[in-house]
Design an enzyme around this catalytic site. Structure first.
Site, PDB file in Angstrom:
ATOM      1  N   HIS A   3      -5.018 -15.274   9.267  1.00  0.00           N
ATOM      2  CA  HIS A   3      -3.843 -14.418   9.397  1.00  0.00           C
ATOM      3  C   HIS A   3      -4.107 -13.186  10.270  1.00  0.00           C
ATOM      4  O   HIS A   3      -3.456 -12.161  10.099  1.00  0.00           O
ATOM      5  CB  HIS A   3      -3.342 -13.998   8.018  1.00  0.00           C
TER       6      HIS A   3
ATOM      7  N   ARG B   6       0.935 -11.760   4.626  1.00  0.00           N
ATOM      8  CA  ARG B   6       2.390 -11.860   4.441  1.00  0.00           C
ATOM      9  C   ARG B   6       3.161 -11.730   5.752  1.00  0.00           C
ATOM     10  O   ARG B   6       4.343 -12.039   5.830  1.00  0.00           O
ATOM     11  CB  ARG B   6       2.863 -10.779   3.451  1.00  0.00           C
TER      12      ARG B   6
ATOM     13  N   PRO C 130       0.832  -1.204   0.000  1.00  0.00           N
ATOM     14  CA  PRO C 130       0.000   0.000   0.000  1.00  0.00           C
ATOM     15  C   PRO C 130       0.868   1.255   0.000  1.00  0.00           C
ATOM     16  O   PRO C 130       1.840   1.349   0.745  1.00  0.00           O
ATOM     17  CB  PRO C 130      -0.786  -0.125   1.309  1.00  0.00           C
ATOM     18  N   GLU C 131       0.512   2.197  -0.874  1.00  0.00           N
ATOM     19  CA  GLU C 131       1.235   3.465  -0.937  1.00  0.00           C
ATOM     20  C   GLU C 131       0.395   4.529  -0.225  1.00  0.00           C
ATOM     21  O   GLU C 131      -0.637   4.222   0.383  1.00  0.00           O
ATOM     22  CB  GLU C 131       1.518   3.812  -2.400  1.00  0.00           C
TER      23      GLU C 131
END
Length: 277
Positions: A92, A111, A2-3
Site C-alpha cells: 500500500h 485505507r 490519527p489525532e
C-alpha cells in the site's frame, strides 16, 4: 484516525530524519494520493530539500527549499517511513520520495484515504482551503477561555460533536474528546451552549493538558498507528474513558457505558457525567 498527538509524533520523527534531505526522484504508484495534477506535484518537489516540518491541526506541512509546502493529511491509516534506498515498496505504498544519502521516504496507506497537495509556502490556506477553516490549536497560547466562551455559546450541538468539529478546535478526535469530557465531568450530550464559564475553564485546562500528555507518550495506538520509526504509541495505557465500556469508572466505580453521539461511539460514566439539556 490519527489525532493531533499522533500527527505531532509523526512530525517530530520526520523532523529528525529528513530535514536537509534533497528529493532526487518521485514515484507515485497511486496517483489519487495527490490532490491536483500528479505530474505538476512531481515537478514542483524534484531537487528541493526538506527545510522544516510543521503541523496545523491534523495536517502535516512539509516545507521545501523552493518555497513550496506539501500539505499532508494522514486520514485513517496513513504512515511515513524512511528506508534504505534498496527497500522494496509495500503493498500500500502510495508515493515514494527518493532522497540523497541513499534513502527513500515512503508514504503508506492501507485505507487509501490520505491526501497530499503541493502549495506555495505562505499561501497554504488559499491553495488548501481546509486549512483556513481550522479552529484554534489546543495550546495555552491559542485556546483562550475567551475564545471558548464565545464559540461554545453559539452552538446547540452536543459538546462531544462540538469538540470533534475541526473548525472550532483543531486536532481533537474521538479518543481525546471522550477523555477530556470524562476528566471534566461533562456528559457528552450536553449542548455546548449550556456549559458555564467555570465548566469551560475546566474543559480548556483538560484539553491542553491531555494533548500535552498524549504527545509526551508518543500518541495512542488503538488499531494501527505507529510513528516513523515503526514504534507504536504508549498513551493507550493511560486512557481513562475511551475503550473502557463495561469497566468501572476510575473515579467512582460505576460501570462505564457506550452510546452514539453524532454517529461516533462515545464512552462515559453515567454517574460522574450527568446529562443536562
Amino acid at each position: 484516525m490519527p489525532e493531533l498527538p499522533e500527527v505531532e509524533t509523526v512530525r517530530r520523527g520526520l523532523e529528525k530524519l529528513i530535514i536537509g534531505a534533497r528529493i532526487t526522484k518521485v514515484t507515485i504508484p497511486y496517483p489519487k494520493v495527490i490532490t491536483g495534477d500528479s505530474q505538476a506535484f512531481t515537478t514542483g518537489v524534484l531537487n528541493a530539500q526538506f527545510t522544516a516540518i510543521d503541523r496545523r491541526g491534523k495536517y502535516l506541512l512539509l516545507r521545501l527549499s523552493n518555497q513550496h509546502t506539501i500539505v499532508s493529511h494522514l486520514r485513517m491509516e496513513g504512515q511515513y517511513s524512511v528506508e534504505p534506498i534498496d527497500a522494496a515498496p509495500r503493498k500500500h505504498t502510495e508515493i515514494i520520495f527518493e532522497l540523497d544519502g541513499q534513502r527513500v521516504l515512503f508514504y503508506n496507506d492501507t485505507r487509501r484515504f490520505g491526501r497530499m497537495v503541493l502549495t506555495t509556502t505562505g499561501h497554504e490556506s488559499i491553495e488548501a482551503p481546509s486549512l483556513a477553516k481550522l479552529g484554534k490549536e489546543p495550546t495555552e497560547e491559542s485556546l483562550t477561555l475567551a475564545y471558548m466562551v464565545a464559540v461554545f455559546s453559539r452552538s446547540k450541538k452536543p459538546v462531544k460533536s462540538f469538540l470533534l468539529d475541526q473548525n472550532q478546535i483543531a486536532g481533537i478526535g474521538n479518543i481525546y474528546a471522550d477523555e477530556v469530557l470524562w476528566q471534566s465531568k461533562i456528559h457528552p450530550e450536553t449542548p455546548a451552549n449550556q456549559l458555564s464559564e467555570v465548566e469551560l475553564a475546566i474543559l480548556r485546562k483538560n484539553i491542553i493538558l491531555e494533548m500535552a500528555r498524549a504527545i509526551a507518550h508518543h500518541g495512542t495506538t488503538v488499531h494501527s498507528f505507529s510513528n516513523i520509526f515503526g514504534e507504536v504509541g504508549q498513551f493507550q495505557n493511560e486512557l481513562e474513558a475511551y475503550g473502557r465500556v463495561n469497566q468501572p469508572c476510575l473515579r467512582c466505580g460505576a460501570m462505564m457505558v457506550k452510546i452514539k453521539v453524532g454517529q461516533r461511539g462515545t464512552t462515559f460514566c453515567p454517574v460522574c457525567q450527568i446529562k443536562r439539556g
